[in-house]
Design a protein around this motif. Structure first.
Motif, mmCIF file in Angstrom:
data_model
loop_
_atom_site.group_PDB
_atom_site.id
_atom_site.type_symbol
_atom_site.label_atom_id
_atom_site.label_comp_id
_atom_site.label_asym_id
_atom_site.label_seq_id
_atom_site.Cartn_x
_atom_site.Cartn_y
_atom_site.Cartn_z
ATOM 1 N N GLY A 74 -11.730 -37.763 8.242
ATOM 2 C CA GLY A 74 -11.139 -36.375 8.580
ATOM 3 C C GLY A 74 -11.006 -36.123 10.216
ATOM 4 N N GLN A 75 -12.130 -36.872 10.817
ATOM 5 C CA GLN A 75 -12.332 -36.627 12.265
ATOM 6 C C GLN A 75 -10.896 -37.227 12.895
ATOM 7 O OE1 GLN A 75 -15.581 -38.503 13.846
ATOM 8 N NE2 GLN A 75 -15.909 -37.145 15.566
ATOM 9 N N ARG A 76 -10.403 -36.316 14.052
ATOM 10 C CA ARG A 76 -9.492 -37.093 14.719
ATOM 11 C C ARG A 76 -9.817 -36.773 16.309
ATOM 12 N NH1 ARG A 76 -3.917 -35.831 11.751
ATOM 13 N NH2 ARG A 76 -4.751 -35.823 9.599
ATOM 14 N N PHE A 77 -9.199 -37.720 17.018
ATOM 15 C CA PHE A 77 -9.040 -37.923 18.220
ATOM 16 C C PHE A 77 -7.827 -37.826 18.737
ATOM 17 C CE2 PHE A 77 -12.952 -39.866 16.843
ATOM 18 C CZ PHE A 77 -13.685 -39.124 17.736
ATOM 19 N N THR A 78 -7.534 -37.306 20.178
ATOM 20 C CA THR A 78 -6.211 -37.083 20.798
ATOM 21 C C THR A 78 -6.032 -38.091 21.908
ATOM 22 O OG1 THR A 78 -6.370 -35.069 21.842
ATOM 23 C CG2 THR A 78 -5.497 -35.035 19.592
ATOM 24 N N SER A 79 -5.083 -38.682 22.289
ATOM 25 C CA SER A 79 -5.006 -39.526 23.528
ATOM 26 C C SER A 79 -3.938 -38.856 24.570
ATOM 27 C CB SER A 79 -4.300 -40.843 23.052
ATOM 28 O OG SER A 79 -2.905 -40.542 22.984
ATOM 29 N N ALA B 268 -9.644 -43.223 23.876
ATOM 30 C CA ALA B 268 -10.504 -43.005 22.606
ATOM 31 C C ALA B 268 -12.023 -43.247 22.884
ATOM 32 C CB ALA B 268 -9.828 -43.987 21.470
ATOM 33 N N PRO B 269 -13.161 -42.616 22.027
ATOM 34 C CA PRO B 269 -14.110 -43.062 22.187
ATOM 35 C C PRO B 269 -14.458 -44.687 22.132
ATOM 36 C CG PRO B 269 -13.822 -42.051 20.210
ATOM 37 C CD PRO B 269 -12.638 -41.843 20.930
#
Length: 94
Positions: A19-24, A80-81
């Motif tokens: 469920g973790q999300r990252f935005t670019s 992104a990481p």
């Protein structure tokens, strides 16, 4: 939960959770950029000719899948990481 990456974050895979999300970042794409890319790499009419593209399933100019893939990769790499890799055998990385 969405997290904005403001720089290189180094994570191990176990640091991630479902469920973790990252935005670019964002990338502006216009007709000129689409036509420039496809003229060299994917010269099909629905990418190059706005009039011809209206009669396709896209109903207008469509960027190449190769172009959108390249942009996606750029946004992933720059936003992104990054992931640390654990050594797989003794002495690796030391």
């Amino acid at each position: 939960m969405s997290q904005q990456c403001s720089g290189p974050i180094q994570l191990y895979l176990e640091d991630l959770y479902i469920g973790q999300r990252f935005t670019s970042g964002v990338h502006h794409m216009d007709a000129a950029r689409i036509k420039s890319f496809v003229a060299e790499f994917d010269p099909q009419l629905f990418h190059l000719d706005e009039v011809a593209a209206r009669s396709t399933i896209f109903k207008g100019l469509s960027p190449s899948g190769l172009h959108t893939l390249a942009i996606s990769m750029r946004l992933l790499v720059t936003g992104a990481p990054t992931y640390r890799q654990r050594p797989y055998w003794p002495g690796w990385g030391s």
